[in-house]
Each structure stands twice: as C-alpha cells, then as structure tokens.
Design an enzyme around this catalytic site. Structure first.
Site, short mmCIF file in Angstrom:
data_model
loop_
_atom_site.label_atom_id
_atom_site.label_comp_id
_atom_site.label_asym_id
_atom_site.label_seq_id
_atom_site.Cartn_x
_atom_site.Cartn_y
_atom_site.Cartn_z
N GLY B 273 15.93 37.45 -0.03
CA GLY B 273 15.90 36.99 1.36
C GLY B 273 16.95 37.63 2.25
CB ILE B 278 8.66 38.52 0.07
CG1 ILE B 278 9.69 39.59 -0.31
CG2 ILE B 278 7.33 38.78 -0.62
CD1 ILE B 278 10.13 39.55 -1.77
CE1 TYR B 471 17.41 30.80 -18.83
CE2 TYR B 471 17.99 28.97 -20.26
CZ TYR B 471 17.56 29.44 -19.04
OH TYR B 471 17.27 28.57 -18.02
#
EC number: 2.5.1.26
Lengths: 556, 556
Positions: B273, B278, B471
């Site tokens: 952004g 988009i 992760y």
C-alpha cells in the site's frame, strides 16, 4: 498404451542422417539443402562475402588521455585496450543488423576503448572512473545480444568505454547442501557448466547463445534456455545478484523467498547494464542428471501441436525440453536434414493421417531411470488424445547435438545472400495462434524482394501453464540495395503486430527472452506504461545519477 | 515398499480425536489442553477478558469537513464512515500487539474516516482526493496484517483515511484456455474460491488468514499459502496487477513471461500500500483438483525432519502441502489433540525407535487418482531413507479441517492470560537448523516471566530447492505489567538473530510471508541495502509525490 506410434529402429536410423535443427545444424549446409533453399526462397543465386575486418574503417579513439592514464593505473597497461582491432572486436552484438553492418564494414559503432577489470572491486572502480571522466560504459559479456544491447553508443558522454567482463570468470562458491553456487558474471556458460560439474551440479541453462554467452548476460537480459520447461527461466534460478553501480555496490538476495517488500532482484535482472554492472550471480543449481533422453514426435498441424503443448503445461507433464515447430519450420527441418526424402517417413505420416507435420522435440533429464520413465510416461499420457507419430530418439538426439549451431550456420547463409534473423514474443494460450498468424503475415509481407517471399518459421520453446513463447526465424532473399531497411521494416511491422495483439487475457510481449536493447526500446512504454518508464528512470537516477551506464538502451 | 509404517485403521481412528493443528484447532480448548498448557507454561491461572469495544475511547475524527464533503459527493453518504465503531473496526490488524492494545482499550491508532469505493475508478479518485486534502490513506482488505501493515498512521498528514476495499469483490473475467482469472482486490479468499469454483477453477492459495484475507492483500504482502509447495507463493500466481496511484493508474503484466526489462510487477507485489492501491489482480488458476489426500507421518527429530523435507524439495517430490513440525510443536499437537494419551501411538513410536517425534503433514491435490498415487508414491520413495511412522489419513485430514482456526483459538488463549504470537523467516538449507536454534533461544530468553518459560514451536511450511521457511509460534505467560514490552523485546531479539544469521549462503530474511509493515521496517535497510532503500524511496516519489500512501510502513 499411447496414441504415439514409435517408428522402427531402421526408420529411426534413416532419419538421423544429417538431421539439423530449424535452419540450424552444422555451419555447412548440404548441397541438397542449398538447392532446396534456393528453390524455396531464392537464396544462393550469388554469394556475398563479408568485408574482412582488417578493411573496416575504425574511427580514432575519443578516449581522453587522462581517462586512459587513470584506467591504465587502475587495471594495468595490458587490460586497457585501444587498438582498432580490439575495439572492433567489442563493437556490438550478433543481430542481423549488427552482422550486416560489420560485414559491410560501415556504420559500426566502435567503442573508444575496452577496460578488462579483474574482479568486482575493479569493476566498481572503473564505474567511478567513468563518472569522473564522463564516459559512457557498456558492460560486455559474450557479446551475443541480438537486440542492440551492447552497441557502443556514446549518448551525451565524451567517449564510450566497453567494460569487458572476461576476467570475471570464477566460481566463487558452491553450497552442496542448499544447491546454490556463486559465479562471477563474465563466466561463459560452457565454463560455468564445467566448473559446476566438478561439484556434481548443473545450471541447466542452455540458450542457443550457450557457447559464448555469460552468466551476467543471462541475468541482465532475463534469458531463457532451451530446457526452461524443466529448469525454469534464468530469473527463476537467480538467488542473489551483486551489482556495481555509480552510487556504490549493491547486493540483493538473502533467502530463497522473502516478503521483505518488493523483490528488488527483479529490478537488477533485466536491467541490461543500465542500472549497474552485474559482477556476481548466486544461482540455484541441480545435480547433473544421471539419465537423459531426447526424442521427437510429429503432430498434425500447428493448432493441434499448440493444444498438445498446452495440455502438457497445464497438466504438469512438460518434458524439460519441449519444443514444437510449426508446419514451415518442420518442413525446413525435414528438408535440410534430408528426412523429407525418406519414403518410410512419408508412408508413416500418411498411414497416421498426418497432413501437416509439426515436429515436437521432447527431452527429459532425471536423477534415475525410474524417474525418467515416469516423467516420460506422464508426458506421453497427456499426448494420447492427439494424433501423432513418434520419430524415436535419433531425431531428438540430433536436435540436441546441433542445438547451439544456429549462430554458426547463419554466417553460411549470409554468404549466400540471405536475410536471416529471429524474433520472439510470448502470450497467453488464448491468443497464441492469432498472434503467430499476425506476426507471420507481417514478416512475409515486409520481407518480399523481387517477388520472392522468405520462409517464416515459428516454434514454441518455452511453455507455461498460462501461455508460451513464439520464436520466429526468417530466411529469405536479402535486399541487396537496402538490407538494413528491409529488416527494419519487417521487424517494425512484426513488433507492431505484437504490441497490437490485445486479446482476452493480455497481449504479446515485445520480447520473451532477447531483452529490449535499442531494438525494442520504442515499444517499452506501451508494454510497461508511462508510469513504468518514469519509475525506471527514477531508479536509474538513483543508481546512476550522471547516466554513464549503457546509454540509449532499454529505457526510452 | 517404503520405510514408512502405515498405522492400522483403528489407531488412525483413535488419533483423529480432537486433533488440532499447532496451537490451533477449534476456538475452544479441551479441559485437558488447558490443564496441560497451565502446567507447561503457567497460562490460565487467571483470566484476562478484553475491554468491550464499546468502552474503548475513540478519538474525535480529524477528517476536515471539506474532505468529508468531497468524499460523500464522490462515493455517496453511506460509503463514507466516520462513526467511532466503524473507524475502530478498521483500526489496525491482527498482531498480538494490535490485539493487546484493542483488548486493553488504549493506544489504538484509529482512522479519522473510512472510504468504501465501489470500483477501481473510484479508488483512483479517492487517492486524488487524498492528495488534494493532504490525507494519509491506508488500503484495507481483510485487516489480517500481523506486522502493523494496516495501522492507521497519520504521518505528517492532516488526517488518516482508511480505504476499505470491501466493495471491490468481483470476479472480472476467467480465461478457461489460458487459466487466468482477473479478480478485484477486495475479494476475500473464500469468495474468490467460490467464484472460481463456478468455472471449475481454484487459486490454491490457503494461508492461515484465508477466511478473512483478500486477493489484493495477498499481492501487497507477498503472501504464501499452506499449499505453496504445490501452487507456489502468491507472487508466482500473479500474471498482472492494476494499481491506483496518486500519479495515475498503472497496469502491469502483458504475457506469461517477458524479457522487456526489469519485472515491475515485482515492485507492485510486496508494496504494502505504499506505492499504490492494488485494485485488480490477474491470477493463474488451476482446475479444481478431483482427488485430494492428506496424511501424516512422524519422523525422528528436527534434524532428520528437515533433511527429509530437503530431500523432497531437491528431488521434486514435495507434496502440495508439506509441513514439518519440530519436537515442541509436535508435542503441543499431540497433547492438545489428546493423541499423546494414545497407548497405541506410544508403542508404535517406541517400536520404530522414534525418540523425538516430529510431525510431517503431507497433502496432495491431483486431477486423477493415478496422478495422486504417482505423486504420493514419489514422495514416500524420497522419504524411504528416513526412519518414520505413518499416522494415516485421519491426522492429516484433521489438520486440513482445522487449518484456518488458529486466529480464532488465539482469542481463547488471550483470555487465559497468554502471550501468543508468531513470527517467521526463511533461509537456505545449509543454515536452517542453526537459524531455528538462535531464534528459539532469543524467544525463550526474552519471554520468560516469573521464572516461567513459554513453549516455542517451529515448523517448515514452505520448502524450496534451496531452502525453506521457519515459522515460530510462542505460547507463554503474559507479562501483565508490560505485555507490549515483553513481546517487543522478544521480537526484537528474534529479528536480530535472523538479521545476524549470516552463513555459507545468505542469511535469514526478516520475513518470508508476513511482510514488513511497521514491525520489520527497522531491519529492511539491512536486508536490501542502503541503495535498496533509496531505490524504493525514489520509486515512491515517482508514484506518490506527496507521500499520502500508507505512511510509516515498509520504507524506512
């Protein structure tokens, strides 16, 4: 099990003969091939040998003596070249126009000097020197650009220096666990493969320019090799890039994948020497395949052929090499190889009702025989619903053996008075046949000389789930009066056809793997938008504030 | 045939139970799970319910009345939201810090207004309006950022407007030949899948944020879904992007692949952004798989597990979902699911000499049963040389069924006084275990409260030929006095460990698929270099000269 008929060994053997790839093969053409070409296109009625390079009029070097002295101090006398022959040897690339200019001995943009730095640090210092002395600088690897990418254009600078990366030819590191190798940018592809093979690895990047092209050039131009269906385009092999820029050194790429903002590696890749000089590339490598197999199949007509390749791509059944020739390219291949004379082949095609033979070359690389068999089986399973004739391994292997000889054969054709050149694009499957037709038509229309039309061949050599590349080769009679204008008009018409090819999804790209250079520059704005051009210009101002890097290329 | 022991149906059935994914599962935790967590980490000694949002002190809107009037004129009264609850509903994302702030009812950055445009044209006009009125503008999709990416920061502007893309939720086109679909950016993933399924297609993008996240958000953050081993990261699915920017509209992407200079799509993707909003994304889609299969395997220890995933990745034998949990994550999964109590499982592990069980979930999607069987066989063949126990389908299917419930369960844990958060990175295989250790150590060290250490779990969910993601999920006792400081210190220490993780090839990236936002911004310079930051800033000045787009995010 599968719709493909495998020909008997004897036919397979017959077909091998002097089989060559599309208008390629060995440097020499058989007498039959020359006769056929003459009859088909008019080529060969007279010979047009090149002017020996010793007779080319090379202008004086405009390199200021202070710049030369600084270069010599930095690199040593023997690595600063200013002799006419040395400069002429780095004057431009390998496009038809480049060759015609050099063969004619006129209008060749010759650099004012050649610097041959030893390592990335020296490259960085040469760039800083160029800024100080206001020299344009053209990074030069294998010199195989076919789009004017390495032309020695001076822009608004006082002189133009070619930065020859030949000495940056080391394998810096191999990580056998991560399958990553770091290669210097000037390493030629065969040397890179040899260096990697010593560690059991291959890059798997085999463009037609393989014999001369360099690792840095592959990255700078977004190259795609003939086995791209298996190994990916060059940009998908790049893990990291080291760049020298007038604003300092820039290293990009930390991990196999990242969400740390925009992928700036993708700015360096495809920057064609305008945003920096690539000095090292970290590439993903793969174990040298233990098993390889090449074979060829004939399908009936372009439409069915393209559908078959689409089916392979969309069912993840592509061979590592997947190469479909259209009717004209297949005809040339059959004629130049002598296969057209094979009665066995003709019978086979008739029996299988193949009216318009389109050749499909398939090649698999695998770690084990089992893997190869499974992948091959998968490919042929996806081909089942298409009418086809298998030509066996010899044709496929012959294609493989001759796959880099196109550039050499071109000289022979030029001697025979040919206009011979290639151009390429890519688009989505839904527009592929229409795009092929419109580009073909543009080329046929604009290359006609004395009522003789060229042969316009096309193949798909890079297939994706959503679309594919289209690679055109023209061979026709050269317009002796205006050879450059003849090709320029055809190229322009073909590129307009590509740029205007809007269809359901996207349109054609002005280049799939040859890059922009000077030749596609007028159309880049249409491809990436006015804002895209402004963005590129802003990036360039940041890394190259005085604009020394490769002026006149890429950015409109 | 293969080293993997498939458990009998009865054990398979036993194991299903209330099996849940790593610290996830349904929103509720079983009594056993709560007891176990309390004993292991100290969580749950007291409950800490959230302040009701009606009690949160929302500051007055600073939106100038002229700007509001223009917005109302442009979008209509009902699409310009300024009520406190409406603004609070778009205040920030879903990071632990976001949740803690909102639960505490303080320090929440609340936007001054929310604009809900109908289409790309209105988005463009809203941006121009923001430039005119000097408003900061935060594009907002699902609001699932966990890195501060959608925080309503005002920067140096007079007010901050959230641009909610909820109404841009249409499927614009599907090209069934090219397998390309154009989706508006505000389309949530489940809706996108539903719209595509009507045409027989799937995107195959299933991140944990699936239920709320949007197509535009996926592109803006370089998202990676749980099936990325099969379908690729989101950026590899993007064919084209349509962007609204203060400098005008920008459309990128013409063909499946191109060498027309740097790939500028890769600037838009991951731009969070800051370089534009988009509005549409053209994505590669695939036919909805006819056959799917999920199953689970236990390997012995992280080291062997990581080696196994590497073997799969480097022999192109990955399942579409390939997810390896380390010992701690596996322990939590076994405990929370009740499987740890299974005597049959314990016996099986002992028999097979699995001392440190590490769970590997595998999922295949295929067009035919034969394809599925072949791919599954290929996966298991590559796993042969690792000691393993097969847990069968139920565990795998249970993982699949619960794979999006993590975010919901987190609220339960927060109520129980937990500090629960995730962070992620990626690196090359040669450094993966060292990186896991150093990040683990940093998290364990910095999250300790009252002598209680958290449980720190780790999994690989995205594997590449050259490396993989890591992760981390932490679950521990919250520092009631300073919950934000507690996490901030841990996050900082973990990120330093990542940034300092230089090894043979590369190092860890500060983020593999969560993006930069505010939280990783201090480390971006280290990742892309000073020149990289300057380049991003130059691009931003070109497309957003007054800096209205998402201030304070991404670009340092």
């Amino acid at each position: 099990m599968c719709n493909t008929v495998l020909v008997s060994d004897s036919i397979d053997h017959t077909l091998r003969g002097s089989w060559t790839q599309s208008g390629a093969g060995s440097a020499r053409l058989s007498a039959h091939a020359v006769r056929w070409l003459r009859q088909r296109t008019g080529i060969g009625a007279e010979t047009t040998p090149a002017v020996p390079s010793s007779l080319v009029d090379v202008p004086e070097s405009a390199l200021p003596s202070a710049a030369r002295a600084d270069l010599v101090e930095l690199l040593g006398q023997e690595h600063v070249l200013t002799e006419p022959a040395q400069r002429l040897g780095r004057a431009g690339g390998m496009s038809y126009s480049d060759l015609i200019r050099r063969r004619g001995g006129h209008d060749v943009a010759v650099p004012d000097g050649v610097a041959v730095p030893a390592d990335p640090e020296q490259v960085q210092l040469v760039l800083e020197l160029c800024v100080r002395h206001d020299l344009a600088v053209v990074a030069f690897g294998g010199g195989t650009s076919v789009v004017g990418g390495v032309g020695a254009l001076r822009g608004d600078k006082v002189a133009v220096l070619v930065l020859d990366l030949a000495r940056l030819s080391r394998l810096i590191s191999v990580d056998p666990v991560a399958h990553v190798a770091v290669l210097q940018a000037g390493t030629r592809a065969p040397e890179a493969e040899e260096l990697l093979a010593a560690h059991g690895f291959t890059l798997g990047h085999f463009p037609q320019s393989f014999e001369r092209a360099t690792i840095g050039g592959f990255a700078a131009t977004r190259s795609a090799g003939q086995a791209s269906s298996g190994y990916g385009r060059f940009e998908s092999m790049v893990e990291g890039v080291r760049l020298a820029t007038p604003a300092g050194e820039w290293r990009l790429g930390t991990a196999p994948a990242s969400a740390a903002g925009p992928d700036l590696r993708q700015l360096a890749i495809g920057s064609e020497g305008t945003l920096g000089v690539i000095t090292e590339v970290a590439v993903r490598v793969r174990p040298v395949p233990v098993e390889t197999r090449y074979e060829a199949v004939v399908l009936d007509g372009w439409q069915a052929g393209a559908e078959a390749v689409r089916a392979l791509a969309q069912s993840r059944a592509l061979a590592d090499v997947t190469r479909l020739s259209d009717e004209d390219e297949s005809e040339v291949q059959f004629e130049l190889s002598g296969a057209a004379k094979s009665r066995a082949l003709r019978t086979l095609l008739r029996t299988r009702r193949i009216a318009e033979p389109c050749l499909l070359v398939l090649g698999w690389h695998a770690a084990t025989r089992q893997e190869l068999d499974e992948r091959r089986e998968r490919t042929f399973r996806a081909l089942r619903r298409f009418r086809s004739v298998g030509l066996g391994r010899r044709v496929g292997e012959s294609w493989r053996d001759n796959r880099f000889s196109g550039p050499r054969q071109r000289d022979t054709l030029l001697d025979l008075g040919a206009c011979v050149e290639t151009l390429e694009t890519a688009t989505y499957w839904s527009g592929i046949s229409e795009l092929r037709s419109s580009v073909r038509a543009a080329l046929l229309r604009n290359l006609e000389v004395d009522g003789r039309r060229p042969v316009v061949m096309c193949h798909i050599s890079h297939a994706y789930e959503t679309g594919a590349s289209l690679y055109f080769t023209v061979m026709g009679l050269r317009d002796g009066q205006d050879p450059l204008g003849q090709w320029d008009r055809a190229k322009r018409a073909a590129t307009e056809a590509i740029a205007d090819s809007e269809h359901a999804t996207g349109r054609g790209t002005i280049t799939h793997h040859h890059a922009v250079g000077t030749d596609h520059r007028p159309w880049l704005r249409e491809e990436i938008g006015g804002l895209g051009v402004e963005v590129l210009a802003a990036v360039k101002r940041t890394v190259d504030p005085t604009g020394v890097l490769n002026p006149g290329k890429l950015i409109p």
